[in-house]
Design an enzyme around this catalytic site. Structure first.
Site, PDB file in Angstrom:
ATOM      1  N   CYS A  94      50.911 -10.104 -14.503  1.00 28.65           N
ATOM      2  CA  CYS A  94      49.547 -10.615 -14.758  1.00 28.65           C
ATOM      3  C   CYS A  94      48.967 -11.430 -13.605  1.00 28.65           C
ATOM      4  CB  CYS A  94      49.543 -11.433 -16.043  1.00 28.65           C
ATOM      5  SG  CYS A  94      50.950 -12.532 -16.219  1.00 28.65           S
TER       6      CYS A  94
ATOM      7  N   HIS B  69      44.823 -16.928 -14.974  1.00 29.52           N
ATOM      8  CA  HIS B  69      45.746 -17.282 -13.887  1.00 29.52           C
ATOM      9  C   HIS B  69      44.950 -17.457 -12.589  1.00 29.52           C
ATOM     10  CE1 HIS B  69      49.020 -16.660 -16.497  1.00 29.52           C
ATOM     11  NE2 HIS B  69      49.559 -15.558 -16.005  1.00 29.52           N
TER      12      HIS B  69
HETATM   13  P1  NAP Z   1      55.297 -12.295 -27.259  1.00 24.20           P
HETATM   14  O1  NAP Z   1      54.091 -13.028 -27.733  1.00 24.20           O
HETATM   15  O2  NAP Z   1      56.582 -13.010 -27.219  1.00 24.20           O
HETATM   16  O3  NAP Z   1      55.473 -10.969 -28.176  1.00 24.20           O
HETATM   17  C1  NAP Z   1      56.615 -10.156 -28.100  1.00 24.20           C
HETATM   18  C2  NAP Z   1      56.522  -8.922 -28.976  1.00 24.20           C
HETATM   19  O4  NAP Z   1      57.746  -8.184 -28.833  1.00 24.20           O
HETATM   20  C3  NAP Z   1      56.365  -9.227 -30.468  1.00 24.20           C
HETATM   21  O5  NAP Z   1      55.600  -8.219 -31.081  1.00 24.20           O
HETATM   22  C4  NAP Z   1      57.812  -9.185 -30.975  1.00 24.20           C
HETATM   23  O6  NAP Z   1      57.913  -8.803 -32.346  1.00 24.20           O
HETATM   24  C5  NAP Z   1      58.383  -8.055 -30.122  1.00 24.20           C
HETATM   25  N1  NAP Z   1      59.828  -8.214 -29.999  1.00 24.20           N
HETATM   26  C6  NAP Z   1      60.533  -9.321 -29.717  1.00 24.20           C
HETATM   27  N2  NAP Z   1      61.869  -9.074 -29.735  1.00 24.20           N
HETATM   28  C7  NAP Z   1      61.986  -7.770 -30.052  1.00 24.20           C
HETATM   29  C8  NAP Z   1      63.098  -6.904 -30.259  1.00 24.20           C
HETATM   30  N3  NAP Z   1      64.355  -7.350 -30.118  1.00 24.20           N
HETATM   31  N4  NAP Z   1      62.869  -5.614 -30.584  1.00 24.20           N
HETATM   32  C9  NAP Z   1      61.611  -5.158 -30.717  1.00 24.20           C
HETATM   33  N5  NAP Z   1      60.497  -5.926 -30.545  1.00 24.20           N
HETATM   34  C10 NAP Z   1      60.690  -7.211 -30.207  1.00 24.20           C
HETATM   35  O7  NAP Z   1      55.092 -11.729 -25.787  1.00 24.20           O
HETATM   36  P2  NAP Z   1      53.715 -11.329 -25.031  1.00 24.20           P
HETATM   37  O8  NAP Z   1      53.197 -12.465 -24.245  1.00 24.20           O
HETATM   38  O9  NAP Z   1      52.818 -10.640 -25.995  1.00 24.20           O
HETATM   39  O10 NAP Z   1      54.269 -10.308 -23.940  1.00 24.20           O
HETATM   40  C11 NAP Z   1      54.586  -8.959 -24.253  1.00 24.20           C
HETATM   41  C12 NAP Z   1      54.948  -8.225 -22.970  1.00 24.20           C
HETATM   42  O11 NAP Z   1      53.829  -8.220 -22.086  1.00 24.20           O
HETATM   43  C13 NAP Z   1      56.088  -8.900 -22.197  1.00 24.20           C
HETATM   44  O12 NAP Z   1      56.863  -7.907 -21.601  1.00 24.20           O
HETATM   45  C14 NAP Z   1      55.372  -9.720 -21.144  1.00 24.20           C
HETATM   46  O13 NAP Z   1      56.157  -9.939 -20.011  1.00 24.20           O
HETATM   47  C15 NAP Z   1      54.201  -8.792 -20.830  1.00 24.20           C
HETATM   48  N6  NAP Z   1      53.032  -9.458 -20.263  1.00 24.20           N
HETATM   49  C16 NAP Z   1      52.532 -10.602 -20.835  1.00 24.20           C
HETATM   50  C17 NAP Z   1      51.392 -11.185 -20.271  1.00 24.20           C
HETATM   51  C18 NAP Z   1      50.777 -12.451 -20.820  1.00 24.20           C
HETATM   52  O14 NAP Z   1      49.825 -12.973 -20.196  1.00 24.20           O
HETATM   53  N7  NAP Z   1      51.231 -12.956 -21.979  1.00 24.20           N
HETATM   54  C19 NAP Z   1      50.782 -10.604 -19.166  1.00 24.20           C
HETATM   55  C20 NAP Z   1      51.315  -9.425 -18.627  1.00 24.20           C
HETATM   56  C21 NAP Z   1      52.432  -8.879 -19.186  1.00 24.20           C
HETATM   57  P3  NAP Z   1      58.158  -9.909 -33.497  1.00 24.20           P
HETATM   58  O15 NAP Z   1      56.883 -10.666 -33.668  1.00 24.20           O
HETATM   59  O16 NAP Z   1      58.489  -9.072 -34.692  1.00 24.20           O
HETATM   60  O17 NAP Z   1      59.294 -10.789 -33.046  1.00 24.20           O
END
Ligand code: NAP
Length: 363
Positions: free
Chosen positions: A158, A254
């Site tokens: 990001c 960011h």
């Molecule tokens: P998050 O809020 O922690 O959400 C994680 C998601 O993954 C939830 O739906 C969770 O489901 C699921 N999950 C967790 N453990 C799992 C498992 N063992 N098996 C299957 N599903 C699982 O994270 P996020 O910020 O949305 O980020 C998601 C992805 O996008 C990450 O790879 C992150 O690096 C990437 N990303 C994030 C951003 C940002 O600005 N936040 C920017 C670019 C990329 P449950 O709710 O059921 O636990």
């Protein structure tokens, strides 16, 4: 036009929720499948996000009672789903790699936010305005892995969005860059939900962002600026990049403070501003629904860009730049800002999916 049915892996997380918000009323795509971890699987979506819905809109009516699937229940995906956005976060990158490969092997294209496959050479890592031509790696990936319709496409970290498009615009205009020194101020939403503890971040800056943030921000541009070889992308490391990443008490957006050293020819300040303001690329030419009209917006005011005031420029898809001035060690310095969960995550991936559709890779 009949809409394309799509699924979201990781639908309950911050980025998953952003997809749900951004895809409301999308002219081409409609969400018909939601999946997450075992903790959410089997629950209605409204129940699964009961204590963690973070969006400024109510949960769309048609999704409230959709039953969340287990991401790893590969065979339960409805047949009418044409592709999935992946926003899963799992304990290890190897697990994410395996899950995304399983979907692709099951002939479901995956457009991912996760870093697991970003440096896999036959997986394109796309910023629509920079390396849209990298979609042409998909046939190589399909051949390498014996996929028919399935494939994986990723978007970069990001933070990369906040500075690479302005840098690319200068290179494209013929001003080659030798090196960059960058300090990033990363928003809290970049850490997912619940993310950083409030007592750690209020009244504070944390001079460290985990999960290899600095390394990713330094290395990923080399692949994005690379060219297609026989077996995948060949990286281009002609620009040396050094990054310091920090976490700041900002919800979204960011910021990157960038010092630039040119290789030989140095443009004037007016020329740089002209290049940025006039920069357009294929997403704009194709008038894709999520393409910002002007991808780089130069802000004249001396105290801009600011996250709260500028992150939502052009639906959160434009890069705002400002404070362009001479640098006493390098040639110039400037500040770039992009919305991390929109341009840097869900919005950027939706733009990639639109690009893939317009190029005939998904239908
Ligand atoms: P998050 O809020 O922690 O959400 C994680 C998601 O993954 C939830 O739906 C969770 O489901 C699921 N999950 C967790 N453990 C799992 C498992 N063992 N098996 C299957 N599903 C699982 O994270 P996020 O910020 O949305 O980020 C998601 C992805 O996008 C990450 O790879 C992150 O690096 C990437 N990303 C994030 C951003 C940002 O600005 N936040 C920017 C670019 C990329 P449950 O709710 O059921 O636990």
């Amino acid at each position: 036009m009949e809409k394309i049915n799509i699924g979201i892996l990781g639908a309950t997380g911050i980025i998953g929720q952003n997809y749900i918000k951004l895809l409301q009323d999308h002219p081409w795509f409609q969400i018909t499948d939601l999946a997450a971890s075992l903790q959410s699987a089997g629950k209605s979506f409204i129940e699964a996000v009961k204590h963690k819905w973070q969006m400024s809109i109510p949960i769309p009516e048609e999704l409230k009672n959709l039953i969340v699937r287990d991401v790893k229940d590969f065979d339960s995906i409805p047949e009418n789903v044409s592709f999935v956005f992946s926003a899963i976060n799992m304990p290890s990158k190897e697990q994410v790699k395996e899950v995304e490969l399983r979907y692709a092997k099951n002939e479901i294209p995956v457009v991912s936010n996760n870093s697991a496959h970003r440096m896999t050479s036959d997986v394109p890592m796309i910023i629509g305005e920079i390396n849209h031509s990298h979609v042409n790696v998909i046939p190589i990936q399909k051949k390498n892995r014996e996929f028919n319709k399935g494939f994986i496409v990723v978007k970069p970290n990001c933070t990369v969005q906040s500075y690479l498009t302005p840098i690319y615009a200068l290179e494209k205009a013929g001003y080659k860059i030798e090196k960059l020194i960058i300090t990033t101020l990363n928003a809290l939403s970049g850490a997912g939900y619940p993310g950083v503890a409030s007592l750690d971040i209020i009244d504070n800056i944390i001079p460290y962002v985990g999960d290899g943030e600095e390394e990713k921000t330094e290395i990923e541009p080399h692949k994005i600026l690379g060219k297609i070889g026989d077996n995948g992308i060949i990286n281009n490391d002609s620009i040396k990049i050094s990054v310091t990443s920090t976490r700041v008490p900002i919800v979204d957006g960011h910021t990157a403070c960038v010092s630039v050293k040119f290789r030989d020819q140095i443009p004037s300040k007016d020329e740089i501003i002209r290049i940025w303001n006039e920069f357009k690329s294929l997403p704009q030419e194709l008038d894709l629904p999520f393409a910002p009209k002007q991808p780089i917006i130069f802000l004249e005011n001396i105290d801009r860009p600011q996250p709260r005031k500028d992150r939502d420029n052009d639906k959160g898809m434009a890069i705002s730049v400002g404070r362009l001035r001479k640098d006493s060690i390098f040639d110039y310095k400037f500040i770039g800002l992009s919305h991390n969960t929109i341009r840097g995550a869900a919005g950027g991936a939706i733009l990639n999916a639109e690009l893939l559709k317009s190029q005939g890779f998904i239908s």
